[in-house]
Write an enzyme that holds these catalytic residues in place. Structure first.
Site, PDB file in Angstrom:
ATOM      1  N   ASP A 192      34.397  43.133  37.736  1.00 23.77           N
ATOM      2  CA  ASP A 192      35.344  43.519  36.957  1.00 23.77           C
ATOM      3  C   ASP A 192      35.315  44.724  36.067  1.00 23.77           C
ATOM      4  O   ASP A 192      36.456  45.181  35.699  1.00 23.77           O
ATOM      5  CB  ASP A 192      35.930  42.035  36.811  1.00 23.77           C
ATOM      6  CG  ASP A 192      36.309  41.360  37.955  1.00 23.77           C
ATOM      7  OD1 ASP A 192      37.138  41.750  38.888  1.00 23.77           O
ATOM      8  OD2 ASP A 192      36.287  40.138  38.216  1.00 23.77           O
ATOM      9  N   TYR A 244      42.462  35.677  38.476  1.00 24.27           N
ATOM     10  CA  TYR A 244      41.754  34.492  37.203  1.00 24.27           C
ATOM     11  C   TYR A 244      42.100  35.726  35.990  1.00 24.27           C
ATOM     12  O   TYR A 244      42.211  36.635  35.331  1.00 24.27           O
ATOM     13  CB  TYR A 244      40.437  34.833  37.371  1.00 24.27           C
ATOM     14  CG  TYR A 244      39.658  33.898  38.576  1.00 24.27           C
ATOM     15  CD1 TYR A 244      39.437  32.419  38.225  1.00 24.27           C
ATOM     16  CD2 TYR A 244      39.517  33.847  39.743  1.00 24.27           C
ATOM     17  CE1 TYR A 244      39.050  31.743  38.493  1.00 24.27           C
ATOM     18  CE2 TYR A 244      39.548  32.707  40.421  1.00 24.27           C
ATOM     19  CZ  TYR A 244      39.059  31.696  40.109  1.00 24.27           C
ATOM     20  OH  TYR A 244      38.183  31.031  40.905  1.00 24.27           O
TER      21      TYR A 244
END
Length: 715
Positions: free
Chosen positions: A357, A445
Site C-alpha cells: 500500500d 481498510y
C-alpha cells in the site's frame, strides 16, 4: 489494501466530480482534497482558522527536514516545465517531496543557522518510462535525472485511477457483462486494484485491474461484490486490454444489514449506554508545536511531518536526561516503510491481490481528515499534509495528523509496602503519554498509526486495523451447504459472502541514533544452563549471553518464542557510571510471519517480510523496504537486496527494521465493519539512563484536578 477510486456511474458522470480544467486529459483531484489556500478551516481548534490557512500558503521552511512549501512546489513545477526532456509533453507527477539534506548537515544544524540547500525529489512517468529527477531549488535547475532505475513503477495517481474507471465504464462489452448480472449502471461501484507481478508476460506496460460491486441499497458496496468480472486497463494508453467474465452463477450478496452509518441504525445497541467521557485539561495541553513541525513535550522533542508515501514521519527524536538535563539523541528518523497485504485465494479475480500500500498508493495520499472527538480527543492539535497533484500543483490533505496527550488510568510506576515492617509507603504515579496519530483509509481498510512517547523514554509504535473486509461472493448461505471444510478460502461472514483469509505486514524504518551514529546491534540470548549435581536444588536457570553482531547477514532475525532473545541498539562509546553501554531495545508485541513460499511472486516482491528484524548500514537512498518503485516491481530492489550486501554494522551508523504482522481469519463480528484490532512494538531504554528517569515525577493530588459534573462548571 487497495486505493479507493470507487464511485457510482452516476457520480462519475456528474459534472464537477473531477476538478478538471481546460485540458482534454484528466488533471483531476477528488473533492476531499483541497488546492492549497482554497478554503478556510476550523480543523485545528487551538488556532485561528484564517491565520492557519494563511500560514500554509505563506509558510517558509524553518528546519532542514521541513516538507516543501507551496511556493517551493510551484517553483519545482516551473523548473520542470522548462526542462528540455519534458518540453514536448509535461510528465505526470507521481511523487514530489523534499530531497533531504545529508544527515551530517541536519545533525550539525542549529536553529538560527542558514538552511542547507533545498532540493526536491520528483518521480514522473512519461511514455511508459519512469524518470527520477532531483531539482536544486538554489540553482533553479535539474541536477540529476535517472530513467527506469528499477523494474517497477511509482505510486499511481488519482488521474490514473480516475481515467481507468472512465474507460471501463465506457466500454460496451463491460456494460453488457454488468447488465447480464442484473445490475444497473447507476448502482455500480468499481475499484482499481494493483496487479502485482507474476512473470515476464506482465511486464512492459502499467496496468490496473478493475473489480466491481453493487451499491444498490447500501453505501457499503464492499459487502456486495459482483464476482467473476475483472477488467484489465492500460494506464498509459487509457484503454481496456481484456475483460474476464466468469462465475455468472454466483449471486451478489444482499445489502440488508450492511449499512454501518449511525444514522442508518434503526434501534440502539443492546447494552447500557456509556456516559460521555473526555480527558479535560483545564490549563490546556502540555505540549507545544513550534515552527509548524517541532514538538516539545515533557522530556521529549522531535520533528514531525506528513509524507505522501509514508504518511507520518518522526525525525530527530531526543529525550532529556533526567540527571543532567542534556537532550540526548534516540532516533534520527522513523516511519512506516511498507505495508504488505497478501490475500489467500488462487482464483482468477483474486490471485493477484497482494498489495503493497505505501509504494503502490501512498499512506499519506490515502489519509483522510480525522474526525474530532472520535479519531482524536478534545485538545488535540491537527496538522495538514501538503502534497503535489499529478500536474505538479500543490494541494492540502487537511487534518491528516493529530497530536494529543493520553491518560487512561494507566500507572507509570508504583509500590505499596505491607505494614508488617512498620512502613506505611503507598506510592504511585500516573502515566500520561503523548500520541501522534495518522489514519490511512486505503480502500476498504483503515490503518491507525500511533507513535506514543512516554516520560520514561519509551516509544510505543502501534497499528490498529479497522474498516471493511474484502469479501468474495459465493453460492453458499450457510456452512451446512459447504461440502468440504477446505472448499472455501475463508469463513462465511454473511449469506453469500466469504471473508477471504489474508495477512497484514507493516515494516518500519527505524534509524536509531543512540547518543549519535556510532552504534552497534547486540543479540542478548537467554540461554538455559543446567546446574551441576549437588550444587543446588534447582536443575536449570537462564542466563543472558550478549553478542555484538558484525554484519547485516547476522542481523536477519526470525523471532522464536522458544529461543528468546533481546535485541539492543547500543552506543559502545557512551557508557553509564557502571560501565554499561547506552542503548535501546526493540520489544516485539504480537507477531506474525509470512508463510508463503519464498519463490512465490508476491513474496519475492515482499522479501522484506522474510524476517521480523533486519539491521542495515545507513544509506540515505535505502528507505523503502519494498524498493523505490513498487508498482508491478519484481523484487530487484529493497531491504532484502540491500541486506544481501552483508556490510559491516559494528560501530557504524545503522538502521533497524521491524515488521509487525497480523494473520486475519475473518469472522462474523467483522461484518459489516470491523472492530479495531491492534498490535504494537516498543523502543525501550536499556542502560540509557542512570536510574529510573521518572523517579521524581509528581503524583496527582485532588487539588490539581477539576471536578466535573452534569451541568456544572469546573469546581
Amino acid at each position: 489494501m487497495l486505493f479507493i477510486s470507487a464511485v457510482t456511474w452516476y457520480t462519475l458522470s456528474k459534472p464537477g466530480y473531477f476538478d478538471c480544467t481546460g485540458s482534454k486529459t484528466l488533471r483531476c483531484t477528488f473533492s476531499s482534497r483541497e488546492p492549497a489556500g482554497s478554503r478556510q478551516s476550523n480543523s485545528n481548534p487551538n488556532r485561528n482558522p484564517n491565520q492557519k490557512w494563511k500560514e500554509i500558503t505563506d509558510a517558509i521552511p524553518l528546519h532542514p527536514l521541513d516538507p516543501l512549501t507551496v511556493q517551493e512546489i510551484n517553483e519545482v513545477k516551473a523548473i520542470l516545465t522548462k526542462y528540455e526532456p519534458f518540453l514536448a509533453s509535461f510528465p505526470a507527477i507521481h511523487s514530489l517531496s523534499l530531497d533531504e539534506p545529508e544527515k551530517s548537515q541536519v545533525v550539525a544544524w542549529k536553529k538560527g543557522d542558514p538552511l542547507p540547500v533545498r532540493k526536491a525529489n520528483v518521480i514522473t512517468v512519461l511514455d511508459g518510462h519512469t524518470h527520477v529527477v532531483v531539482v536544486d531549488l538554489g540553482l533553479g535547475r535539474v541536477t540529476s535525472h535517472v530513467m527506469d532505475p528499477f523494474s517497477g513503477y511509482p505510486v499511481v495517481t488519482l488521474d490514473d485511477l480516475g481515467a481507468a474507471l472512465v474507460v471501463t465504464y465506457g466500454n460496451e462489452a463491460f456494460k453488457k457483462a454488468i447488465a447480464a448480472r442484473g445490475v444497473e449502471m447507476v448502482d455500480l461501484s468499481c475499484i482499481t486494484l494493483s496487479p502485482g507481478w507474476f512473470g515476464p508476460g506482465e511486464e512492459g506496460r502499467r496496468i490496473t485491474k478493475v473489480e466491481c460491486f453493487s451499491s444498490e441499497g447500501t453505501p457499503n458496496f464492499y459487502m456486495r461484490p459482483i464476482e467473476g468480472i475483472t477488467v484489465i486497463v492500460d494506464l498509459d494508453k487509457k484503454e481496456v486490454l481484456k475483460i474476464i467474465d466468469i462465475d455468472r452463477a454466483i449471486p451478489i450478496p444482499k445489502g440488508e444489514n450492511t449499512d454501518y452509518r449511525y444514522v442508518a441504525q434503526d434501534q440502539p445497541a443492546n447494552m447500557r449506554p456509556i456516559n460521555p467521557i473526555s480527558l479535560e485539561q483545564p490549563n490546556g495541553p502540555s505540549f507545544t508545536v513550534q515552527d509548524g513541525h517541532v514538538v516539545t513535550w515533557a522530556n521529549w522533542v522531535f520533528h514531525i511531518k506528513a509524507d505522501q508515501r509514508a504518511g507520518l514521519v518522526i525525525s530527530q527524536a531526543r529525550v532529556r536526561d533526567s540527571e543532567t538535563g542534556e537532550p540526548r539523541s534516540v532516533m534520527y528518523k522513523g516511519f512506516a516503510s511498507e505495508l504488505y497485504v497478501p490475500y489467500m485465494d488462487t482464483d482468477e479475480a483474486w490471485y493477484f491481490r497482494t498489495y503493497m500500500d505505501a509504494g503502490e498508493f501512498g499512506l499519506g495520499a490515502t489519509a483522510m481528515a480525522l474526525v474530532p472527538l472520535n479519531d482524536c480527543p478534545r485538545n488535540a492539535y491537527y496538522m495538514d499534509g501538503l502534497f503535489a497533484a499529478a500536474d505538479g500543483s500543490p494541494f492540502i490533505q487537511p487534518n491528516m495528523i493529530c497530536i494529543f496527550e493520553r491518560y487512561a488510568g494507566d500507572i507509570g510506576w508504583r509500590h505499596s509496602e505491607l505494614p508488617v515492617n512498620g512502613f506505611q509507603n503507598r506510592e504511585s504515579r500516573p502515566k500520561v503519554t503523548l500520541v501522534a496519530r495518522m489514519i490511512a483509509s486505503v480502500g476498504n481498510y483503515d490503518y491507525i498509526f500511533d507513535w506514543e512517547f512516554q516520560t520514561d523514554g519509551l516509544i510505543r509504535v502501534k497499528v490498529g486495523l479497522s474498516g471493511m473486509l474484502m469479501v468474495k461472493g459465493t453460492k453458499h448461505e450457510n456452512v451446512d451447504q459447504v461440502y468440504e471444510n477446505n472448499e472455501l478460502n475463508g469463513p462465511l461472514v454473511s449469506e453469500n459472502a466469504i471473508g477471504v483469509v489474508h495477512d497484514h505486514f507493516i515494516t518500519f524504518h527505524l534509524d536509531m541514533d543512540i547518543d549519535g551514529t556510532n552504534n552497534s546491534f547486540a543479540k542478548v540470548n537467554l540461554v538455559k544452563e543446567e546446574t551441576l549435581a549437588g550444587k543446588s536444588p534447582r536443575r536449570s536457570i537462564l542466563k543472558p549471553h550478549r553478542k555484538i553482531v558484525k554484519t547485516e547477514d547476522e542481523a536477519q532475525i526470525k523471532l522464536k518464542i522458544y529461543d528468546p532473545s533481546e535485541f539492543h541498539v547500543i552506543n559502545p562509546s557512551r557508557r553509564s557510571r557502571l560501565g554499561n553501554p547506552s542503548g535501546y531495545k526493540i520489544v516485539p508485541g504480537g507477531i506474525a510471519a509470512s508463510l508463503l513460499d519464498l519463490d512465490d511472486p508476491p513474496q519475492l516482491r515482499a522479501a522484506f517480510t522474510n524476517n521480523q528484524i533486519w539491521v542495515t548500514r545507513y544509506n540515505q537512498s535505502e528507505q523503502w523496504a519494498g524498493g523505490l518503485l513498487v508498482y508491478q516491481s519484481k523484487g530487484d530492489d529493497g531491504l532484502a537486496v540491500w541486506s544481501a550486501r552483508n556490510r559491516s554494522i559494528e560501530n557504524k551508523d545503522v538502521v533497524l527494521w521491524y515488521t509487525l504482522g497480523f494473520h486475519h481469519v475473518p469472522c462474523q463480528e467483522d461484518f459489516p465493519v470491523m472492530p479495531t484490532v491492534t498490535s504494537s512494538f516498543d523502543l525501550k531504554p536499556v542502560n540509557f539512563f542512570e536510574s529510573n528517569p521518572i523517579l521524581r515525577a509528581m503524583p496527582n493530588f485532588e487539588k490539581d484536578l477539576p471536578v466535573c459534573g452534569p451541568g456544572s462548571l469546573y469546581q
